[in-house]
Enzyme design. Sequence first.
Site, PDB file in Angstrom:
ATOM      1  CB  ALA A  49      -2.707   1.201  -4.645  1.00  0.00           C
ATOM      2  N   GLY A  51      -1.269  -3.615  -6.015  1.00  0.00           N
ATOM      3  CA  GLY A  51      -1.263  -4.820  -5.180  1.00  0.00           C
ATOM      4  C   GLY A  51      -2.559  -5.104  -4.471  1.00  0.00           C
ATOM      5  CD  GLU A 118       1.452  -7.262  -2.598  1.00  0.00           C
ATOM      6  OE1 GLU A 118       2.025  -6.342  -2.000  1.00  0.00           O
ATOM      7  OE2 GLU A 118       0.439  -7.094  -3.274  1.00  0.00           O
ATOM      8  CG  HIS A 233       7.541  -1.129  -5.344  1.00  0.00           C
ATOM      9  ND1 HIS A 233       7.912  -2.133  -6.211  1.00  0.00           N
ATOM     10  CD2 HIS A 233       6.334  -1.497  -4.842  1.00  0.00           C
ATOM     11  CE1 HIS A 233       6.968  -3.059  -6.230  1.00  0.00           C
ATOM     12  NE2 HIS A 233       5.998  -2.709  -5.396  1.00  0.00           N
ATOM     13  NE  ARG A 280       6.718  -3.155  -1.253  1.00  0.00           N
ATOM     14  CZ  ARG A 280       5.542  -2.606  -1.361  1.00  0.00           C
ATOM     15  NH1 ARG A 280       5.359  -1.372  -0.967  1.00  0.00           N
ATOM     16  NH2 ARG A 280       4.550  -3.283  -1.869  1.00  0.00           N
ATOM     17  CG  HIS A 341       6.080   2.394  -3.623  1.00  0.00           C
ATOM     18  ND1 HIS A 341       5.281   2.529  -4.736  1.00  0.00           N
ATOM     19  CD2 HIS A 341       5.434   1.522  -2.801  1.00  0.00           C
ATOM     20  CE1 HIS A 341       4.205   1.783  -4.596  1.00  0.00           C
ATOM     21  NE2 HIS A 341       4.257   1.170  -3.421  1.00  0.00           N
ATOM     22  NE  ARG A 376       3.546   1.094   2.489  1.00  0.00           N
ATOM     23  CZ  ARG A 376       3.166   0.438   1.404  1.00  0.00           C
ATOM     24  NH1 ARG A 376       2.372  -0.614   1.503  1.00  0.00           N
ATOM     25  NH2 ARG A 376       3.570   0.820   0.222  1.00  0.00           N
ATOM     26  CB  SER A 381      -0.016   1.840   2.456  1.00  0.00           C
ATOM     27  OG  SER A 381      -0.236   1.252   1.210  1.00  0.00           O
ATOM     28  CG  LEU A 382      -4.342   0.607  -0.317  1.00  0.00           C
ATOM     29  CD1 LEU A 382      -4.949  -0.229  -1.448  1.00  0.00           C
ATOM     30  CD2 LEU A 382      -4.541   2.085  -0.625  1.00  0.00           C
TER      31      LEU A 382
HETATM   32  C1  SIN Z   1       2.450  -3.273  -5.184  1.00  0.00           C
HETATM   33  O1  SIN Z   1       1.490  -3.675  -5.811  1.00  0.00           O
HETATM   34  O2  SIN Z   1       3.550  -3.831  -5.231  1.00  0.00           O
HETATM   35  C2  SIN Z   1       2.310  -2.050  -4.344  1.00  0.00           C
HETATM   36  C3  SIN Z   1       1.494  -2.325  -3.159  1.00  0.00           C
HETATM   37  C4  SIN Z   1       2.034  -1.577  -1.974  1.00  0.00           C
HETATM   38  O3  SIN Z   1       2.697  -0.556  -2.132  1.00  0.00           O
HETATM   39  O4  SIN Z   1       1.839  -2.057  -0.863  1.00  0.00           O
END
Ligand code: SIN
Length: 486
Positions: A49, A51, A118, A233, A280, A341, A376, A381-382
């Site tokens: 991960a 992001g 993002e 993704h 996304r 993803h 999502r 997610s985290l």
């Molecule tokens: C990313 O860095 O684009 C992935 C992060 C995510 O899946 O939320």
Amino acid sequence: MKNDNVDVVVLGGGIAGLYYAHCLSSHHEKLDILILSKDELAVCNTRYAQGGVAVTFDPVFSEIESHVQDTLNAGRGLCDERVVRFVVEEGKEQIQNLMNLGTSFDRNIDGELDMVKEGGHSSNRIVHAKDRTGLEIQNSLMRALKTTNNVRFRSSCLALDLLMDEDACLGVQVLNKDGDNTIISASTTVIATGGIGQLYEVTTNPSVATGDGIAMASRAGAKIQDMAFVQFHPTALYEVGRTPSFLISEAVRGHGAQLRNEDGEAFMFQYDPRGSLATRDIVSKAIFLEMQRSAFPYVWLDVRHFDLVEFAELFPTISEKCQSLGLNLSKEMIPVVPAAHYLCGGIVTDNKGRTSIPNLLCLGEAGRTGMHGANRLASNSLLEALVFAARAARLPYERKPISSVQQESDHRNEGVISATFDIAEIKSIMSNNAGIERTLDGLQFAQMKLSKLKQPQMPSDRNEVEFINMIEVARLVVEDALHNLD
Ligand code: SIN
């Protein structure tokens, strides 16, 4: 067949399993907690991960509301708003907890957390550790867990099936690396095995992401939902033959990178006013359509206008990777494609991670909590994994009497090379018929092909177990996609 008794067995060593074990052991120092991973412990989605974690620190109502609304919009009306609200509200406490444990998120020159943006977010709200956020969190959780004396780890330990009595889970049967079977009886079993990215030829997910936990839960009769909602993704690096695909974080687009087609056009504005920073699902579909239209095998991600010294500072992993391929980012663009993803659906849980099967919890990507709906929001997610792990760990713990569990089959790996059950076939069926674009004919064809795949009767090694599990989850994806076809 060996027997082992523990209080809690956690399947999976990613953020969900580790954080749950950390929180649980801090509430209950005397519980015997065992974390199993089928590969080396470090091999899981969390470490890839890049992001970050979307989190709203500002208690101002409008900030919370904006994060909630962005999540609901991304989820195409299928999120559970109640869940979204408490996850957004409780995220801050979990991030603070991680920082107390030593997780180091990037800070700006004023010493404040550096919040970035993002796709689909209407403000900068993503904390990150350069482009290695998952790895930083995983490392700090591992450091913390090593200081506890009631959490043990066992790697290269393959879960075969849940142990069930009439209707409750009693633990899990595993195949150890020495080829022996073990019955692990536990008062609580936790599935934190991640997603299903390996069902597809192009995926950002590591080799372990074969849907094992979901397949086991499905065989045991757990409620499973929204399996059709596989998130692609938009920007995995196009590199022929490399699996998993290398991710180019969405944060790079958050920093101003533009997607361009083979003619150099910033085509995303034809699809969405947010351009390359649309959600996304929209960006992946647009790239897919551009690739189909042009018969070009990828699109470009343009970072040529960036200060490359700053780029290398912010995104060291991506910068090193591009350098290793000889890409001169001041002159050349990065070839990217969409890649499987994240699974938004999975094992249905309540708001504390409880599944429909007593004594069985599910946390992280394998779970369907209602947070993500059909798509999502980036970096949620985290956040979801942390909030649900902390909630599950606060459930009152009840030690159940260990009944002697007998499993009839002994899946013994005698070291004999078995016939190869080729997962490439499953990947091909799913990629060609149940990917970004889905049709009735394609899904019915996939359903028929999957039903004809010959399965091992008594799986005795990782390949065979994964093959069976992948067919099970592929079947669930296709069935749900057939129900969801517009
Ligand atoms: C990313 O860095 O684009 C992935 C992060 C995510 O899946 O939320």
